[in-house]
Design an enzyme around this catalytic site. Structure first.
Site, PDB file in Angstrom:
ATOM      1  N   LYS A  13       6.243 -38.860   5.998  1.00  0.00           N
ATOM      2  CA  LYS A  13       5.935 -39.570   7.247  1.00  0.00           C
ATOM      3  C   LYS A  13       6.761 -39.010   8.411  1.00  0.00           C
ATOM      4  CE  LYS A  13       6.789 -43.613   5.114  1.00  0.00           C
ATOM      5  NZ  LYS A  13       6.767 -43.159   3.697  1.00  0.00           N
ATOM      6  N   ALA A 125      22.460 -37.767  10.749  1.00  0.00           N
ATOM      7  CA  ALA A 125      22.176 -38.865  11.680  1.00  0.00           C
ATOM      8  C   ALA A 125      21.392 -39.962  10.958  1.00  0.00           C
ATOM      9  CB  ALA A 125      21.367 -38.342  12.868  1.00  0.00           C
ATOM     10  N   HIS A 155      12.580 -52.976   6.821  1.00  0.00           N
ATOM     11  CA  HIS A 155      11.842 -51.708   6.772  1.00  0.00           C
ATOM     12  C   HIS A 155      10.525 -51.869   6.026  1.00  0.00           C
ATOM     13  CE1 HIS A 155      15.682 -49.913   7.993  1.00  0.00           C
ATOM     14  NE2 HIS A 155      14.981 -48.859   8.360  1.00  0.00           N
ATOM     15  N   LYS A 159      10.284 -47.575   1.432  1.00  0.00           N
ATOM     16  CA  LYS A 159      11.646 -47.066   1.571  1.00  0.00           C
ATOM     17  C   LYS A 159      12.365 -47.066   0.225  1.00  0.00           C
ATOM     18  CE  LYS A 159      15.703 -47.353   4.506  1.00  0.00           C
ATOM     19  NZ  LYS A 159      15.776 -45.886   4.582  1.00  0.00           N
TER      20      LYS A 159
END
Ligand SMILES: NC(=O)C1=CN([C@@H]2O[C@H](COP(=O)(O)OP(=O)(O)OC[C@H]3O[C@@H](n4cnc5c(N)ncnc54)[C@H](OP(=O)(O)O)[C@@H]3O)[C@@H](O)[C@H]2O)C=CC1
Ligand SMILES: O=C(O)C1=N[C@H](C(=O)O)C[C@H](O)C1
Length: 265
Positions: A13, A125, A155, A159
């Site tokens: 994604k 990050a 989420h 995930k």
């Protein structure tokens, strides 16, 4: 100078969004994709991409690096693969820009050491969205005054890691400014395991997974007679792309590992 970029996880994604963003970006060239499952000539063979996209796909990172000599590897894969990819890239002097979450604190320490030894730039990050970075910074500031904190991260249900990288990073940033403490009643006990969420330095992190969600987080601060809520929502994956591009450009002039975009903005 054109920055040569390779992407690990291009089918995913985030990966496909990153492919399309790099392709549109002046000063960047997409030289390769890393997959572990799909073996083919080029991204053009995958229905999700344009039939003209002649970017080679590799299943071995060392081969990819030797044959296409990228400057930067963007990793958007999964917690099981990312550590090895980052390590291999650093050992070959390729700068990793890592969005994948799920690192342990030990892995982060090892990679920090390796990047320093190699003098190669690397950015890890946990969240590329500027709004999420601000949410974390504001939460860190608020925790100095309101140290009773609970984090609720929410989420999509595809995930793999929990808590989210953003939830963990938020807790780590708050840990820097507040004394560890046990929150809630001193004698509280869970009648169902997990009811109080994950315990990070006394802060509770709650992970919600539901179809329809993208990436959302609330940080709650309780004080006498008051509640402060700091919230961020990513409604789509484009929200992360400015941050990805910023990291690809910035990592070119680093010679160490930076964990968290708040440290280089
Ligand atoms: N830092 C940030 O701002 C953000 C970070 N993320 C993180 O990015 C990561 C990817 O997220 P998302 O795109 O939603 O996940 P997806 O599952 O959609 O994509 C991951 C892709 O990586 C592939 N993959 C898995 N292992 C390897 C490997 N060893 N080599 C190459 N490709 C591999 C997967 O293939 P297959 O499905 O066949 O296994 C899949 O296509 C997650 O860790 C997520 O937490 C996500 C959004 C924002
Ligand atoms: O998996 C996701 O989707 C996201 N992962 C990152 C995280 O674990 O914090 C960033 C964002 O929240 C989306």
């Amino acid at each position: 100078m054109t920055i040569k970029v390779a992407i690990a996880g291009a089918r995913g994604k985030m990966g496909r969004e990153a492919v399309n963003t790099v392709l549109k970006r002046d000063g960047m060239e997409l030289v390769a994709a890393l997959d572990y499952k799909y073996v083919g000539e080029s991204l053009a063979e995958l229905e999700i991409f344009s039939p003209n996209l002649n970017v080679p796909i590799y299943t071995d990172l060392t081969n990819l690096i030797q044959e296409t000599t990228p400057d930067v590897l963007i990793d958007l894969t999964n917690p099981q693969s990312v550590y090895e990819h980052t390590k291999v890239a650093l050992l070959h002097n390729v700068r990793p820009v890592v969005g994948t979450t799920g690192f342990t604190e030990e892995q982060l320490a090892e990679l920090t050491h390796l990047a320093e030894e190699q003098q190669v730039g690397c950015i890890i990050a946990p969240n590329f969205a500027i709004g999420a970075i601000l949410m974390m910074k504001f939460a860190q500031e608020a925790a100095k005054y309101l140290p009773n904190v609970e984090i609720i991260e929410m989420h999509h249900d595809r995930k793999l890691d929990a808590p989210s990288g953003t939830g963990v990073k938020t807790a780590q940033m708050i840990r820097e400014v507040r004394e560890g403490r046990k929150q809630g009643h001193p004698s509280e006990h869970e009648t169902i395991d997990g009811a109080r969420g994950a315990d990070f330095d006394g802060m509770r992190i709650h992970s919600v997974r539901l179809p329809g969600l993208v990436a959302h987080q609330q940080v709650l601060f309780g004080g006498e007679g008051q509640l402060l809520t700091i919230r961020h929502d990513s409604f789509n994956r484009e929200s992360f792309m400015d941050g990805v591009m910023y990291c690809v450009e910035t990592v070119m002039s680093l010679d160490r590992l930076v964990y968290g975009l708040e440290n280089i903005l």
